[in-house]
Each structure stands twice: as structure tokens, then as C-alpha cells.
Design an enzyme around this catalytic site. Structure first.
Site, PDB file in Angstrom:
ATOM      1  NE  ARG A 175      -3.439  -2.282   2.789  1.00 52.83           N
ATOM      2  CZ  ARG A 175      -3.645  -2.941   3.925  1.00 52.83           C
ATOM      3  NH1 ARG A 175      -3.049  -2.538   5.036  1.00 52.83           N
ATOM      4  NH2 ARG A 175      -4.433  -3.972   3.947  1.00 52.83           N
ATOM      5  NE  ARG A 268      -6.900  -0.618   5.840  1.00 48.98           N
ATOM      6  CZ  ARG A 268      -6.745  -1.893   6.211  1.00 48.98           C
ATOM      7  NH1 ARG A 268      -6.316  -2.185   7.415  1.00 48.98           N
ATOM      8  NH2 ARG A 268      -7.028  -2.871   5.372  1.00 48.98           N
ATOM      9  NE  ARG A 279      -8.078  -6.968   2.280  1.00 51.85           N
ATOM     10  CZ  ARG A 279      -6.876  -6.932   2.866  1.00 51.85           C
ATOM     11  NH1 ARG A 279      -6.751  -6.499   4.092  1.00 51.85           N
ATOM     12  NH2 ARG A 279      -5.789  -7.282   2.202  1.00 51.85           N
TER      13      ARG A 279
HETATM   14  P1  ADP Z   1      -6.237  -3.913  10.667  1.00 52.30           P
HETATM   15  O1  ADP Z   1      -4.764  -3.812  10.918  1.00 52.30           O
HETATM   16  O2  ADP Z   1      -6.933  -4.768  11.682  1.00 52.30           O
HETATM   17  O3  ADP Z   1      -6.592  -4.302   9.271  1.00 52.30           O
HETATM   18  P2  ADP Z   1      -6.183  -1.009  10.978  1.00 52.30           P
HETATM   19  O4  ADP Z   1      -5.363  -0.866  12.221  1.00 52.30           O
HETATM   20  O5  ADP Z   1      -5.541  -0.679   9.680  1.00 52.30           O
HETATM   21  O6  ADP Z   1      -6.875  -2.455  10.895  1.00 52.30           O
HETATM   22  O7  ADP Z   1      -7.477  -0.113  11.178  1.00 52.30           O
HETATM   23  C1  ADP Z   1      -8.420   0.103  10.139  1.00 52.30           C
HETATM   24  C2  ADP Z   1      -8.922   1.546  10.193  1.00 52.30           C
HETATM   25  O8  ADP Z   1      -9.738   1.703  11.361  1.00 52.30           O
HETATM   26  C3  ADP Z   1      -7.793   2.551  10.303  1.00 52.30           C
HETATM   27  O9  ADP Z   1      -8.106   3.662   9.471  1.00 52.30           O
HETATM   28  C4  ADP Z   1      -7.809   2.939  11.791  1.00 52.30           C
HETATM   29  O10 ADP Z   1      -7.390   4.281  11.961  1.00 52.30           O
HETATM   30  C5  ADP Z   1      -9.273   2.777  12.159  1.00 52.30           C
HETATM   31  N1  ADP Z   1      -9.512   2.374  13.555  1.00 52.30           N
HETATM   32  C6  ADP Z   1      -8.827   1.480  14.291  1.00 52.30           C
HETATM   33  N2  ADP Z   1      -9.395   1.335  15.510  1.00 52.30           N
HETATM   34  C7  ADP Z   1     -10.456   2.168  15.551  1.00 52.30           C
HETATM   35  C8  ADP Z   1     -11.451   2.479  16.534  1.00 52.30           C
HETATM   36  N3  ADP Z   1     -11.471   1.897  17.731  1.00 52.30           N
HETATM   37  N4  ADP Z   1     -12.409   3.367  16.221  1.00 52.30           N
HETATM   38  C9  ADP Z   1     -12.426   3.950  15.011  1.00 52.30           C
HETATM   39  N5  ADP Z   1     -11.516   3.727  14.029  1.00 52.30           N
HETATM   40  C10 ADP Z   1     -10.554   2.828  14.284  1.00 52.30           C
HETATM   41  P1  5GP Z   2      -3.322  -6.993   5.194  1.00 51.31           P
HETATM   42  O1  5GP Z   2      -3.333  -7.337   3.734  1.00 51.31           O
HETATM   43  O2  5GP Z   2      -4.537  -6.159   5.581  1.00 51.31           O
HETATM   44  O3  5GP Z   2      -2.042  -6.402   5.679  1.00 51.31           O
HETATM   45  O4  5GP Z   2      -3.495  -8.361   5.988  1.00 51.31           O
HETATM   46  C1  5GP Z   2      -4.546  -9.219   5.689  1.00 51.31           C
HETATM   47  C2  5GP Z   2      -4.611 -10.327   6.709  1.00 51.31           C
HETATM   48  O5  5GP Z   2      -3.457 -11.136   6.632  1.00 51.31           O
HETATM   49  C3  5GP Z   2      -4.727  -9.875   8.159  1.00 51.31           C
HETATM   50  O6  5GP Z   2      -5.742 -10.647   8.791  1.00 51.31           O
HETATM   51  C4  5GP Z   2      -3.394 -10.211   8.752  1.00 51.31           C
HETATM   52  O7  5GP Z   2      -3.507 -10.535  10.126  1.00 51.31           O
HETATM   53  C5  5GP Z   2      -3.034 -11.434   7.948  1.00 51.31           C
HETATM   54  N1  5GP Z   2      -1.581 -11.679   7.938  1.00 51.31           N
HETATM   55  C6  5GP Z   2      -0.567 -10.789   7.880  1.00 51.31           C
HETATM   56  N2  5GP Z   2       0.616 -11.405   7.935  1.00 51.31           N
HETATM   57  C7  5GP Z   2       0.344 -12.729   8.044  1.00 51.31           C
HETATM   58  C8  5GP Z   2       1.167 -13.892   8.166  1.00 51.31           C
HETATM   59  O8  5GP Z   2       2.390 -13.856   8.191  1.00 51.31           O
HETATM   60  N3  5GP Z   2       0.531 -15.084   8.252  1.00 51.31           N
HETATM   61  C9  5GP Z   2      -0.825 -15.196   8.239  1.00 51.31           C
HETATM   62  N4  5GP Z   2      -1.347 -16.408   8.354  1.00 51.31           N
HETATM   63  N5  5GP Z   2      -1.631 -14.125   8.114  1.00 51.31           N
HETATM   64  C10 5GP Z   2      -1.055 -12.905   8.032  1.00 51.31           C
END
Ligand code: ADP
Ligand code: 5GP
Length: 402
Positions: A175, A268, A279
């Protein structure tokens, strides 16, 4: 393992094992368990001081090259070996610094047995001994967009010296702000598949149409830095880690509702509409599995971010006075060149001295095995060693370790 008693030929003073001339092959130690002798050191074309591993099958009279998992120790001036519990060999690198002196060659641990089954070949695994007792790794799972990355970033920012992120491999494209080697190791599918076949991965899974995985090295480097490892992986990956020998804490993060999850994913703005839909479809199953699979020790609801973060800190024991910090490594200290090792109950006694071990035999280094935790993949933590009896020349400053 076989019924014959295990014994060790240290420095290969005998030279021959069932007619196999170990010494002329240049290998430095042979540890015998049942009908197998684990040879450490140069064999065939390898340099003598390299720490390659071969297995001599005494029944068949055959030399086998196993698949060696984990980071291999760097060559040293010599080594000694002693068998522990029939499942791992303790190796001491002579003339090396304490941070690099103790290694474990796992030959029949749970991890090695699993990998042998998965990879269908003879397997051994190196695990480096690390001093101090970093807490067990933390696996964090939850549907995409729930806030795992946000919570982990807050933790790393507040406690930079305490936590280290396990950088996963993925075949998905980066990204906008993501950096290779920091957020992920962005990898070609074929290269990742090859490394999986070579046993380099602790776990891997197909997630939202891409391959993701945690390499053994990703976990090892965090342990080497004396930090607590955080893994952000999906439920399939968490299941694999749970089945492995990595002793970890498992946390699942839930959204307050599916509507809120969708809002966060869209806000996001990192995925296409099609990816968002995929997703969200997967999220439902992940939440069901997260709550009911029995994998997770704790479930957190990320409604209010600050409150959720406080709950996470509480689970990690970070709500009181923090006293843990990585131990500084003692500098300028060396394990001696001349040593002999023996095992008494849960203690390894390392007798240090000259080659005949007579002149300076009045000091010993004691390694307490009862404090050891973990092992391959990752590191063997909790190394605790101290010097006993009076000092004489040649100790190279070992008092600093007590
Ligand atoms: P993940 O790593 O689980 O995919 P992210 O940490 O990237 O999720 O969070 C997704 C989006 O939600 C981000 O834009 C983040 O700023 C927002 N976010 C995370 N926690 C909260 C919350 N408690 N309330 C509102 N927005 C949140
Ligand atoms: P993202 O593409 O949003 O970074 O991640 C997508 C998903 O892949 C998330 O649920 C994250 O926890 C999972 N993920 C990231 N790294 C790993 C990994 O090394 N192993 C597995 N099994 N899942 C992962």
C-alpha cells in the site's frame, strides 16, 4: 528414539564410529542417540570449522544430509557438544562471546518431528540460546480493518524497547505508505513457495487471495534483540502457530459490529471495492472462528480505541510499574578455548582450563537448564550461566556474567 544409551564423542578422540572414519572426514563432534550419530563440523568438502550437520546411520552405515532449519551458527574455532534429554544437543562455541556461545541442535523436539512429517525428510533445527527471559510472543488476529495494526503501532510507540514486530512475507502489493522489510517482506509467489518448501516458514496461509507467512527468521530476529515478539496473523496462521512448539499468547480482536467494520475498512481507503467486499465476506467466518475455535486466550472488543488499548496493555502486564528492559550484553567477554562439559541433573558444568584441563581446573561455568524456555523456531530463551569456585588466569572476565 532408539534404546541404546546416548553417548558423546567429543573432539572425536576415538575417530571411528562403526568403521566410519569421522576424524578423517573433519567433523568435530559426534553425538550418538540410538542408532544415529549426529555429526557437527565439516564433513566431505566442508571446512572443518564450519558447523554443518550430518547424520551417520549406524545400522545402514549411511551418511545422511538432513534439512537444517533455523539460522546456522557462524563458524568458530572449535566446539563441544552434550546431549540433553535425547531431543536436543547443546553446543558450546569455543572462543566466542556469551551472546553467541550457546546453541541447541534440536534433533527430536516437537517442532522437528512436525517438520519431518510436513517436509517428508530428515530434519534438524538450530536454536540459539539467548540470555534473559523475554516474555512469550503475542499473536494478534482479527478481521481486516478491526484495528490490529493501529493497536500494535500504539504499543510499539509507547514501548519501543520492549516489543518487536514479526515482519511477515506477503505476495500482495504494497500500500502507499508501506515499506518493504518494515511492514512486510513483499515477495513473488514462486519465491515464497520455494522458501516454504525449504522449511523457512513457521506458518503460512492464503488470505483474501494472497499468500502470507511468518518466517522462522522473522521471529528469531526479535528474540535476538531481547524483545517480545508480536505477530499480526490471520486465524489460520494462529491455528498453525498454536499447533507448533512456539509458546505464545493468543489474542483475537473483534469489531463492535459489522457496520462499524465496513466503515473502518472504507475509511482506511487502501483497498478497491472488490477487495473490501472480499474482506467483509471473510470477516464473518473469521469472527466466528475467533470466538469459538478455542485458539485464543483472550478476546478484545475494539469499540473505543483508547479503552481497547488499555485492555491490551493490561493483558500484557503493562498496566503497573514496568521493570523489564532488555539486558545489555556483557562486552569483551569470551568463552574459553579449552573446556570440557558434563551434565548433572539439570545443570551443565563447563570445566575450563588448558588442553589437559589440569592447570586451571579450579573454575567452572554452570549453565542451569531448568530456566530454559522455548526453542526452534525462534530462540531458546532463559539462558542463565554463572562462574563458580576461585578464578585463575584464562577466565577472560567471566565474573561479569555472574
Ligand atoms: P487492521 O490492521 O486490523 O486491518 P487497521 O489498524 O488498519 O486495521 O485499522 C483500520 C482503520 O480503522 C484505520 O483507518 C484505523 O485508523 C481505524 N480504527 C482502528 N481502531 C479504531 C477504533 N477503535 N475506532 C475507530 N476507528 C478505528
Ligand atoms: P493486510 O493485507 O490487511 O495487511 O493483511 C490481511 C490479513 O493477513 C490480516 O488478517 C493479517 O492478520 C493477515 N496476515 C498478515 N501477515 C500474516 C502472516 O504472516 N501469516 C498469516 N497467516 N496471516 C497474516
Amino acid at each position: 528414539m532408539g534404546e541404546a544409551p546416548a553417548f558423546i564423542i567429543d573432539d572425536l578422540q576415538t575417530g571411528f564410529l562403526n568403521g566410519f572414519d569421522l576424524k578423517s572426514q573433519g567433523c568435530a563432534t559426534a553425538t550418538v542417540i540410538g542408532n544415529k550419530a549426529y555429526l557437527i563440523g565439516g564433513v566431505n568438502d566442508e571446512p572443518t570449522l564450519s558447523l554443518g550437520v550430518h547424520i551417520f546411520d549406524q545400522t545402514r552405515g549411511e551418511l545422511v544430509s538432513p534439512l537444517v532449519l533455523g539460522t546456522k551458527p557462524t563458524p568458530c574455532k572449535g566446539h563441544s557438544a552434550v546431549l540433553l534429554n535425547e531431543d536436543r544437543i547443546l553446543m558450546i562455541k569455543r572462543g566466542s562471546v556469551p551472546d553467541d556461545c550457546i546453541w541447541f541442535l534440536e534433533v527430536d523436539t516437537q517442532f522437528v518431528r512436525e517438520q519431518r512429517k510436513i517436509l517428508g525428510t530428515e530434519v534438524v533445527a538450530w536454536s540459539k540460546g539467548v540470555r534473559g527471559n523475554a516474555d512469550k510472543p503475542v499473536v494478534i488476529s482479527g478481521p481486516s480493518g478491526v484495528g490490529k495494526g493501529t493497536l500494535i503501532s500504539m504499543l510499539m510507540k509507547e514501548f519501543p524497547s520492549m516489543f518487536g514486530f514479526s515482519v511477515s512475507h506477503t505476495t500482495r502489493a504494497p500500500r502507499g505508505m508501506e515499506k518493504d522489510g518494515v511492514h512486510y517482506h513483499f515477495t513473488e509467489r514462486s519465491a515464497m513457495e520455494r522458501e516454504i518448501e525449504d522449511g523457512k516458514f513457521l506458518e503460512f496461509a492464503a488470505v483474501h487471495g494472497n499468500l502470507y507467512g511468518t518466517s522462522v527468521e522473522a521471529v528469531e530476529v526479535v528474540a535476538d534483540a531481547g524483545k517480545r515478539c508480536i505477530l499480526d496473523i490471520d486465524v489460520q496462521g494462529a491455528r498453525s502457530v498454536k499447533a507448533s512448539s512456539l509458546d505464545a499468547m493468543f489474542i483475537f480482536v473483534c469489531p463492535p459490529s459489522m457496520e462499524e467494520l465496513e466503515k473502518r475498512l472504507r475509511a482506511r481507503g487502501t483497498e478497491t471495492e472488490e477487495q473490501v467486499q472480499k474482506r467483509l465476506r471473510n470477516a464473518q467466518t473469521e469472527i466466528e472462528q475467533g470466538k469459538s475455535s478455542g485458539i485464543f486466550d483472550h478476546i478484545l472488543y475494539n469499540d473505543n480505541l483508547e479503552e481497547c488499548y488499555e485492555s491490551l496493555k493490561k493483558l500484557l502486564g503493562l498496566d503497573g510499574n514496568i521493570t523489564t528492559s532488555p539486558k545489555a550484553s556483557p562486552k569483551g567477554v569470551e568463552f574459553p578455548m579449552d573446556l570440557a562439559i558434563s551434565k548433572i541433573d539439570q545443570k551443565i558444568i563447563i570445566k575450563c582450563g588448558s588442553p589437559d584441563l589440569k592447570t586451571t581446573s579450579n573454575f567452572r561455568i554452570v549453565l542451569d537448564l531448568s530456566s530454559l524456555k522455548g526453542g526452534a523456531p525462534g530462540r531458546t530463551r532463559g539462558l542463565d550461566f554463572y562462574a563458580i569456585e576461585s578464578f585463575s588466569n584464562g577466565l577472560n572476565g567471566f565474573n561479569q556474567l555472574s
